[in-house]
Scaffold this active site. Structure first.
Site, PDB file in Angstrom:
ATOM      1  N   TRP A 100      18.245  51.499  20.498  1.00  0.00           N
ATOM      2  CA  TRP A 100      17.757  51.420  21.887  1.00  0.00           C
ATOM      3  C   TRP A 100      17.942  50.027  22.450  1.00  0.00           C
ATOM      4  CZ3 TRP A 100      18.114  56.000  23.373  1.00  0.00           C
ATOM      5  CH2 TRP A 100      17.663  57.070  22.601  1.00  0.00           C
ATOM      6  N   ASP A 167      10.389  47.435  26.025  1.00  0.00           N
ATOM      7  CA  ASP A 167      10.538  48.882  25.919  1.00  0.00           C
ATOM      8  C   ASP A 167       9.498  49.356  24.911  1.00  0.00           C
ATOM      9  OD1 ASP A 167      11.208  51.494  25.352  1.00  0.00           O
ATOM     10  OD2 ASP A 167      13.318  51.096  24.864  1.00  0.00           O
ATOM     11  N   LYS A 191       7.211  60.336  24.208  1.00  0.00           N
ATOM     12  CA  LYS A 191       6.855  59.913  22.851  1.00  0.00           C
ATOM     13  C   LYS A 191       5.331  59.834  22.646  1.00  0.00           C
ATOM     14  CE  LYS A 191      11.292  59.190  22.041  1.00  0.00           C
ATOM     15  NZ  LYS A 191      11.983  58.027  22.590  1.00  0.00           N
TER      16      LYS A 191
HETATM   17  C1  LIG Z   1      13.417  57.595  23.007  1.00  0.00           C
HETATM   18  C2  LIG Z   1      13.580  56.180  23.312  1.00  0.00           C
HETATM   19  C3  LIG Z   1      14.385  55.735  24.381  1.00  0.00           C
HETATM   20  C4  LIG Z   1      15.210  56.671  25.237  1.00  0.00           C
HETATM   21  O1  LIG Z   1      14.410  57.371  26.093  1.00  0.00           O
HETATM   22  P1  LIG Z   1      15.037  58.379  27.177  1.00  0.00           P
HETATM   23  O2  LIG Z   1      13.804  58.728  27.971  1.00  0.00           O
HETATM   24  O3  LIG Z   1      15.622  59.528  26.442  1.00  0.00           O
HETATM   25  O4  LIG Z   1      16.031  57.648  27.977  1.00  0.00           O
HETATM   26  C5  LIG Z   1      14.443  54.387  24.638  1.00  0.00           C
HETATM   27  N1  LIG Z   1      13.754  53.510  23.891  1.00  0.00           N
HETATM   28  C6  LIG Z   1      12.988  53.887  22.861  1.00  0.00           C
HETATM   29  C7  LIG Z   1      12.251  52.860  22.065  1.00  0.00           C
HETATM   30  C8  LIG Z   1      12.872  55.233  22.541  1.00  0.00           C
HETATM   31  O5  LIG Z   1      12.110  55.627  21.513  1.00  0.00           O
END
Ligand SMILES: *Cc1c(COP(=O)(O)O)cnc(C)c1O
Length: 354
Positions: A100, A167, A191
């Site tokens: 990511w 993030d 998540k």
């Molecule tokens: C799942 C995830 C993403 C991607 O998320 P999307 O909503 O599918 O774009 C980005 N960063 C982290 C840390 C993730 O776990």
């Protein structure tokens, strides 16, 4: 009875949240209309999104501190570019801790110079780099608090004078952090908060409006802030379910409470991974994630048997990410301790019968 759901994302949500959400799809607020067929400008929905935004700030302890909470679309992946679009003038600093982070770096490169302050790619992203330097003239520093795929987590954050962007898709609302250290936090809902389709962005208003370029409205944080996160039709169902989850968390006792449960779950599973000679953990011990535990069978020949056993025990979603293989147990807020116990029981059963 529901399966033990270790899915990495989309993932488990609290049972009572799913119950309430399904009722609202048929009849929202006893109004004889569905949540998803009323105007997003109607009073009942405006109340939902305001509630959701307030609850998010409340959990993060960022109320009345100059932050705005937004529910946007495009996933966390959209934030990879939106962050750079809105904040990157000349140069940005990124910590590379996995897939990511790498994707965020790739997008940001389109907008300016990029300094990768450190990377753990040399060891398959199995640890979190420490003791790196963040250039003082960077427009911001970006990191990923929890690496969902590799199962590593930042246990502390660097001290820096430049704005911090994080993030937090896979560990937001899971443990206490001084969130006021950050200037922008984003997290895809799927998540730890709700269904896919919305992304929470919490941004400190004062860091905006400093780049020279023109920003298209949909990608401009200021536009969304001015419109109270309703510049266009928001994803009403994901926002509603996120609100229910944030309310559920508040009723339980908030982050302080759930952090204890999360630590118990991780302790239970990691203790077994370390004890059981058939298994080996993937991530460096001091960096391993409380949310996503990654591990492998020492003897790959046991895979078929193990897979059959956990499926028989009504466990779901234990395979590692398609890019790394092995196993990954995601233990988000809504996963009960007894589900982790069910997995540990299977691991011990495998040891007894192999
Ligand atoms: C799942 C995830 C993403 C991607 O998320 P999307 O909503 O599918 O774009 C980005 N960063 C982290 C840390 C993730 O776990």
């Amino acid at each position: 009875m529901k399966k033990h759901n270790f899915s990495a994302g989309p993932c488990i949500l609290p049972e009572e949240v799913l119950q309430k959400a399904s009722e609202a799809v048929i009849n929202f607020n006893n109004n004889d209309l569905s949540l998803i067929e009323i105007s997003h400008r109607s009073a009942p929905f405006v109340e939902v999104i305001e509630n959701a935004r307030n609850l998010a700030l409340e959990h993060l302890n960022l109320q009345d501190k100059g932050y705005s909470a937004l529910f946007l679309q495009g996933g966390a992946s959209m934030q990879f570019l939106m962050v750079a679009y809105n904040l990157l003038n000349k140069k940005a600093a990124y910590l590379n801790t996995g897939t990511w982070s790498s994707k965020a770096i790739k997008e940001a490169k389109l907008f300016g110079d990029l300094v990768e302050v450190a990377s753990s790619k040399d060891k398959d992203f199995s640890y979190i780099p420490k003791n790196y330097e963040i250039p003082a003239d960077a427009d911001y520093f970006h990191c990923t608090s929890n690496n969902t795929i590799y199962g590593t987590q930042m246990m502390s954050f660097p001290e820096t004078s430049v704005p911090m962007v994080c993030d937090m898709s896979s560990d937001i609302f899971s443990k206490r952090i001084d969130f006021s250290k950050f200037d922008l936090i984003y997290a895809g809902a799927q998540k730890n908060m709700g269904p896919a389709g919305t992304t929470l962005v919490v941004v400190k208003d004062e860091i905006l409006g400093k780049v020279q370029r023109q920003i298209p409205s949909m990608l401009n944080y200021q536009v969304h802030i001015e419109k109270d996160s309703m510049f266009n039709t928001p994803p009403v169902f994901p926002v509603y379910v996120s609100m229910l989850t944030l309310q559920w968390l508040k009723d339980l006792g908030g982050i302080e409470f759930i952090e204890k449960v999360n630590n118990q779950k991780a302790e239970l599973l990691y203790t077994e991974i370390d004890r059981n000679p058939l298994f080996k953990g993937f991530a460096a011990k001091e960096d391993r994630s409380v949310m996503n535990a990654t591990f492998n069978l020492v003897d790959k020949a046991l895979e078929t048997k193990f897979d059959a056993m956990w499926k028989e025990a009504r466990i779901n979603g234990l395979h590692g990410h398609r890019s790394v293989g092995g196993y990954r147990a995601s233990m988000y807020n809504a996963l009960p301790l007894y589900s982790v116990q069910a997995l540990v029981d299977v691991m011990q059963e495998l040891e007894r019968t192999s």
